[in-house]
Enzyme design. Sequence first.
Site, PDB file in Angstrom:
ATOM      1  N   LYS A 204       0.834  -1.208   0.000  1.00  0.00           N
ATOM      2  CA  LYS A 204       0.000   0.000   0.000  1.00  0.00           C
ATOM      3  C   LYS A 204       0.872   1.264   0.000  1.00  0.00           C
ATOM      4  O   LYS A 204       0.646   2.203  -0.756  1.00  0.00           O
ATOM      5  CB  LYS A 204      -0.902  -0.005   1.242  1.00  0.00           C
ATOM      6  CG  LYS A 204      -1.641   1.282   1.501  1.00  0.00           C
ATOM      7  CD  LYS A 204      -2.694   1.515   0.467  1.00  0.00           C
ATOM      8  CE  LYS A 204      -3.284   2.897   0.537  1.00  0.00           C
ATOM      9  NZ  LYS A 204      -4.290   3.146  -0.474  1.00  0.00           N
ATOM     10  N   CYS A 258      -3.619  10.773   0.945  1.00  0.00           N
ATOM     11  CA  CYS A 258      -2.965   9.479   0.707  1.00  0.00           C
ATOM     12  C   CYS A 258      -1.561   9.659   0.154  1.00  0.00           C
ATOM     13  O   CYS A 258      -0.576   9.356   0.820  1.00  0.00           O
ATOM     14  CB  CYS A 258      -3.789   8.665  -0.286  1.00  0.00           C
ATOM     15  SG  CYS A 258      -5.509   8.566   0.179  1.00  0.00           S
TER      16      CYS A 258
HETATM   17  N1  SAJ Z   1      -1.256  14.782  -9.413  1.00  0.00           N
HETATM   18  C1  SAJ Z   1      -0.326  15.503 -10.143  1.00  0.00           C
HETATM   19  N2  SAJ Z   1       0.054  15.046 -11.372  1.00  0.00           N
HETATM   20  C2  SAJ Z   1      -0.446  13.893 -11.897  1.00  0.00           C
HETATM   21  C3  SAJ Z   1      -1.398  13.151 -11.135  1.00  0.00           C
HETATM   22  C4  SAJ Z   1      -1.786  13.617  -9.885  1.00  0.00           C
HETATM   23  O1  SAJ Z   1       0.173  16.554  -9.709  1.00  0.00           O
HETATM   24  O2  SAJ Z   1      -0.071  13.550 -13.015  1.00  0.00           O
HETATM   25  C5  SAJ Z   1      -1.659  15.266  -8.066  1.00  0.00           C
HETATM   26  C6  SAJ Z   1      -3.151  15.588  -7.931  1.00  0.00           C
HETATM   27  O3  SAJ Z   1      -3.438  16.867  -8.405  1.00  0.00           O
HETATM   28  C7  SAJ Z   1      -3.334  15.447  -6.430  1.00  0.00           C
HETATM   29  C8  SAJ Z   1      -2.373  14.327  -6.052  1.00  0.00           C
HETATM   30  O4  SAJ Z   1      -1.462  14.215  -7.134  1.00  0.00           O
HETATM   31  O5  SAJ Z   1      -2.959  16.636  -5.762  1.00  0.00           O
HETATM   32  C9  SAJ Z   1      -3.007  12.974  -5.784  1.00  0.00           C
HETATM   33  O6  SAJ Z   1      -4.075  12.715  -6.693  1.00  0.00           O
HETATM   34  P1  SAJ Z   1      -4.336  11.281  -7.365  1.00  0.00           P
HETATM   35  O7  SAJ Z   1      -5.542  11.402  -8.240  1.00  0.00           O
HETATM   36  O8  SAJ Z   1      -3.116  10.786  -8.029  1.00  0.00           O
HETATM   37  O9  SAJ Z   1      -4.594  10.261  -6.158  1.00  0.00           O
HETATM   38  P2  SAJ Z   1      -5.546  10.267  -4.841  1.00  0.00           P
HETATM   39  O10 SAJ Z   1      -4.763  10.818  -3.699  1.00  0.00           O
HETATM   40  O11 SAJ Z   1      -6.887  10.832  -5.085  1.00  0.00           O
HETATM   41  O12 SAJ Z   1      -5.741   8.657  -4.634  1.00  0.00           O
HETATM   42  C10 SAJ Z   1      -4.585   7.842  -4.464  1.00  0.00           C
HETATM   43  C11 SAJ Z   1      -4.666   6.656  -5.451  1.00  0.00           C
HETATM   44  N3  SAJ Z   1      -3.385   5.963  -5.483  1.00  0.00           N
HETATM   45  C12 SAJ Z   1      -2.699   5.749  -6.661  1.00  0.00           C
HETATM   46  O13 SAJ Z   1      -3.092   6.143  -7.733  1.00  0.00           O
HETATM   47  C13 SAJ Z   1      -1.420   4.974  -6.558  1.00  0.00           C
HETATM   48  C14 SAJ Z   1      -5.763   5.698  -5.032  1.00  0.00           C
HETATM   49  O14 SAJ Z   1      -5.783   4.534  -5.851  1.00  0.00           O
HETATM   50  C15 SAJ Z   1      -5.560   5.270  -3.559  1.00  0.00           C
HETATM   51  O15 SAJ Z   1      -6.572   4.384  -3.113  1.00  0.00           O
HETATM   52  C16 SAJ Z   1      -5.625   6.525  -2.716  1.00  0.00           C
HETATM   53  O16 SAJ Z   1      -4.535   7.385  -3.119  1.00  0.00           O
HETATM   54  C17 SAJ Z   1      -5.512   6.096  -1.255  1.00  0.00           C
HETATM   55  O17 SAJ Z   1      -6.555   6.064  -0.562  1.00  0.00           O
HETATM   56  O18 SAJ Z   1      -4.414   5.718  -0.808  1.00  0.00           O
END
Ligand code: SAJ
Length: 402
Positions: A204, A258
């Site tokens: 995780k 997360c």
């Molecule tokens: N972000 C970027 N650039 C990107 C992608 C995302 O700057 O190319 C930023 C987003 O704007 C945001 C952050 O990253 O601020 C996180 O967003 P996210 O959509 O990547 O993920 P979360 O936090 O909504 O959800 C994550 C997911 N984990 C992964 O993709 C590995 C989800 O599957 C998990 O279940 C969740 O964390 C969790 O609960 O741990």
Amino acid sequence: MDHPEVVMIGLGYIGLPTAALIAQNQTRVHGVDINPKVVDIINSGKIHIIEPELDKAVAEAVEKGYLKAATTPVEANTYLIVVPTPFKEKNEPDISFVESATKAILHLLKPGDLYIIESTSPIGTTEKMMDLIYLERPELDGELHIAYCPERVLPGNVMYELVHNDRVIGGVDEVSTDKAVAFYTQFIQGDLHRTNARTAEMCKLVENSSRDVQIAFANELSLICDKADINVWELIELANKHPRVNILQPGCGVGGHCIAVDPYFIVADYPMESKIIGTAREINNYKSFWCAEKVQSAKLEFELRNGHKPSIAIMGLAFKPNIDDLRESPAKYIAQKILQNANNEEHYIVEPNIETHKVFKLTDYKEAVKKADIIVFLVAHKEFKDMEVPKNKVVLDFCNVN
Ligand code: SAJ
């Protein structure tokens, strides 16, 4: 049999959807939350968080009598621990909620019961909880099935991903893994992958750290490109034409509860070995600070050029596009920094997914763009995509939305 099959401790972003999913399968779930307001809301068939499709699932489960909420647990056969694991000062994980949830069910446990932790946890937490249980209830030693099974759903798409994503399940022994796999098989269509508890815990943390490291790479490129006078978005698009390159998108930092948190669980325990993971956190945090500094420079430059102070539109506060969640949001941090640096300029703060906020006075996005001299795009919300921004405005687009 009078008691419910499952006790779910924690009815938040993951616990409630999971409880609803299990209940949909006509399995009786007793949900526990320390917040009596949350308990009342759920028992009235409503929900306290925003998540598509969750309202329907909870309403149905409560109405049919398969889901009931309370502030204390009751006897069951399976206990799921789905409580927050925040971090304390110095970015150290705080497992006190997992501990108190475990203590709350200690007196209810009986031979053959299944105890599963889903909360994101530092490596070794499941074994630690096993020791705690057997210390307090030595007569149960070896009689329980104890496992770790992290959730991995994406906020905004939880109800689909809960059912369809693969899961990693790690027991403290083979029988525990078997029992936990048999439990999840009832509700989950994705593949269930067997391992031990420590590997499942680490898995995780690694999933979210991997994404954090990849975003840090994109953010680092954005800093280099700014100095080198290269459009980072074009650069990444071109580099990604390579069949084995897949760079993510830079932004104004990394937020949410997360990805911006979990890597610290590894760094706190293995600081000497987790150099890339720790540095990625620093780069992603620095990116938000850098954005705030860029806005400050743009303000001073505007004033020098025009002889008067600019007005500023801050576009977006959420931690990612098209959601209303401001937790650990880099955009919110930048907005706060901009306001701290304010020197009598007018600010228009925009967050189309929220109607009112107790700290920020919000402005409609079209009005803000019309009125402000400097437009700062922080979050790529759909409303901002390809908005007509008049040519005379200064635009700082940190999320490639305009
Ligand atoms: N972000 C970027 N650039 C990107 C992608 C995302 O700057 O190319 C930023 C987003 O704007 C945001 C952050 O990253 O601020 C996180 O967003 P996210 O959509 O990547 O993920 P979360 O936090 O909504 O959800 C994550 C997911 N984990 C992964 O993709 C590995 C989800 O599957 C998990 O279940 C969740 O964390 C969790 O609960 O741990």
